[in-house]
Write a protein that holds these residues in place. Sequence first.
Motif, PDB file in Angstrom:
ATOM      1  N   ASP A   1     -11.148   2.207   4.972  1.00 57.12           N
ATOM      2  CA  ASP A   1     -10.387   0.949   4.965  1.00 57.12           C
ATOM      3  C   ASP A   1      -9.175   1.072   5.890  1.00 57.12           C
ATOM      4  O   ASP A   1      -8.447   2.063   5.837  1.00 57.12           O
TER       5      ASP A   1
ATOM      6  N   PRO B   1      -8.691   6.469  -2.304  1.00 60.45           N
ATOM      7  CA  PRO B   1      -8.159   5.267  -1.633  1.00 60.45           C
ATOM      8  C   PRO B   1      -7.448   4.314  -2.586  1.00 60.45           C
ATOM      9  O   PRO B   1      -6.565   3.562  -2.165  1.00 60.45           O
ATOM     10  N   GLU B   2      -7.832   4.354  -3.864  1.00 59.32           N
ATOM     11  CA  GLU B   2      -7.238   3.430  -4.834  1.00 59.32           C
ATOM     12  C   GLU B   2      -5.728   3.610  -4.960  1.00 59.32           C
ATOM     13  O   GLU B   2      -5.014   2.664  -5.313  1.00 59.32           O
TER      14      GLU B   2
ATOM     15  N   HIS C   1      -5.858   1.675   4.113  1.00 56.88           N
ATOM     16  CA  HIS C   1      -5.853   3.047   3.589  1.00 56.88           C
ATOM     17  C   HIS C   1      -5.555   4.042   4.708  1.00 56.88           C
ATOM     18  O   HIS C   1      -4.720   4.956   4.546  1.00 56.88           O
TER      19      HIS C   1
ATOM     20  N   SER D   1      -3.548   3.900  -2.638  1.00 48.97           N
ATOM     21  CA  SER D   1      -2.874   3.021  -1.680  1.00 48.97           C
ATOM     22  C   SER D   1      -3.393   1.582  -1.723  1.00 48.97           C
ATOM     23  O   SER D   1      -2.665   0.660  -1.346  1.00 48.97           O
ATOM     24  N   LEU D   2      -4.601   1.377  -2.188  1.00 44.79           N
ATOM     25  CA  LEU D   2      -5.196   0.034  -2.138  1.00 44.79           C
ATOM     26  C   LEU D   2      -5.044  -0.759  -3.435  1.00 44.79           C
ATOM     27  O   LEU D   2      -5.332  -1.956  -3.454  1.00 44.79           O
TER      28      LEU D   2
ATOM     29  N   THR E   1      -5.658  10.747   0.507  1.00 49.25           N
ATOM     30  CA  THR E   1      -6.843  10.751   1.366  1.00 49.25           C
ATOM     31  C   THR E   1      -8.126  10.648   0.542  1.00 49.25           C
ATOM     32  O   THR E   1      -9.032   9.881   0.885  1.00 49.25           O
TER      33      THR E   1
ATOM     34  N   ALA F   1       0.818  -1.211   0.000  1.00 54.64           N
ATOM     35  CA  ALA F   1       0.000   0.000   0.000  1.00 54.64           C
ATOM     36  C   ALA F   1       0.855   1.265   0.000  1.00 54.64           C
ATOM     37  O   ALA F   1       0.428   2.307  -0.515  1.00 54.64           O
TER      38      ALA F   1
END
Length: 424
Positions: free
Chosen positions: A351, A412-413, A354, A415-416, A409, A171
């Motif tokens: 998440d 999220p995609e 995240h 980091s995910l 922030t 991530a």
Amino acid sequence: MIWIVILIFAICLVLRFPIAFSLGISCLVYLLIKKIPLILIPMKLYSGIDVFVLLSIPGFILAGNLMNQGGLTAKIIGFCNHLLGHIRGGLALANIGASMLFAGISGTAVSDTASIGAVMIPAMKKEGYDADFSCAVTAASSTVGPIIPPSVPMIIAATLSGLSVGKLFLAGAIPGLLLGVGLMILTYYLARKRKYPKHPKSNLKQIAKGFVDTFWSLLMTFIILFGIIGGVFTPTEASIVAVIYALCIGAFVYKKITLKNLAVITLDSMKTSASLMVLIGFANLFGWILITEQLPQIISTEILGFSTNKYVVLLLINLLLIFIGTFMETIAALLILFPILLKVAVAVDVDPIHFAIIALLNLMIGLTTPPLGICLFVASSIGKVSISKVSKASLPFLAVSILVLILVTLFPEISLLLPNLILE
């Protein structure tokens, strides 16, 4: 009662007590007032560090010191200089590139600032870069280290929350690269504007030699990262592999590690590991007190009472963590605040993976936030420049870091993507 404990902790910090001692003193006062048997102190200290994954921290610290003393830093800087030196402001770009490569071995921002800064800041000043700029770019680039895996703060966050270390490592990859590239773009713009120097372009032979010199050290990062993600070994086992690998490379490939300096490296690593473990132990006791006094519930109620909108909650948490990160060391802040704020974030459907990356980014930014950012002080002492000048020079870099934080922030995609793609 809890506010008395927090007040004592804050006073100790103002008086420049070590954070572990500040935690210990405030906890001791609480136990004495509440007439709780002091046998609780060693019990909580031991339970705080009696976690298998935490055994990886001394290993990674020792491996990092072995690679650093083994000549790794100079070789990484040399390789980055061959790649980027011909561009305007190339030495500053090499500084950032070295931090991104060194991140996999160091894993902590302050050690990155000290190690790379000791070489790069004097070199940049000698070539005609402004001293405050040299310090600012070194401090800012050091924050990339704990975001790009492997990372000691990520291991701490995983320990506190039960999250997968492998998922956290994945991530952090894209946000770390995004931060590094953003800092490079700004540096290039400032270098062109201020007409900073550049070197003659290296030929392919020089670049190839630089890569070969750096290859063995970079290989360790891939062994650690893909070994953990692929399930070949646990983070603790990975740290031992890293130590053996670093020792062999430093002694037989780079030939910088001898029996004489091995003892010094080991002793220094033991001191760092011991101080960190004491901090973790006292933080566990402090956390027990916070839970006993129901502070997590109070904070959750206050934040969620203000708003239950996910993005408003994340904004409030971001502001809090950046503020805390300006005067508190990253791992200490994680130990005290991360479990509390994670519950708040999960309550508004964020998440956990995240949120962990958001928290780490915030605390990294805090290290370079004027006027108290720890990395700014380290860089200013190396460069012999006043903290006010370094703080002013760091503001454009701070703006880039905050922009990356906002993107991570809101999307999220970022980091995910890799954890969902590789480990789902």
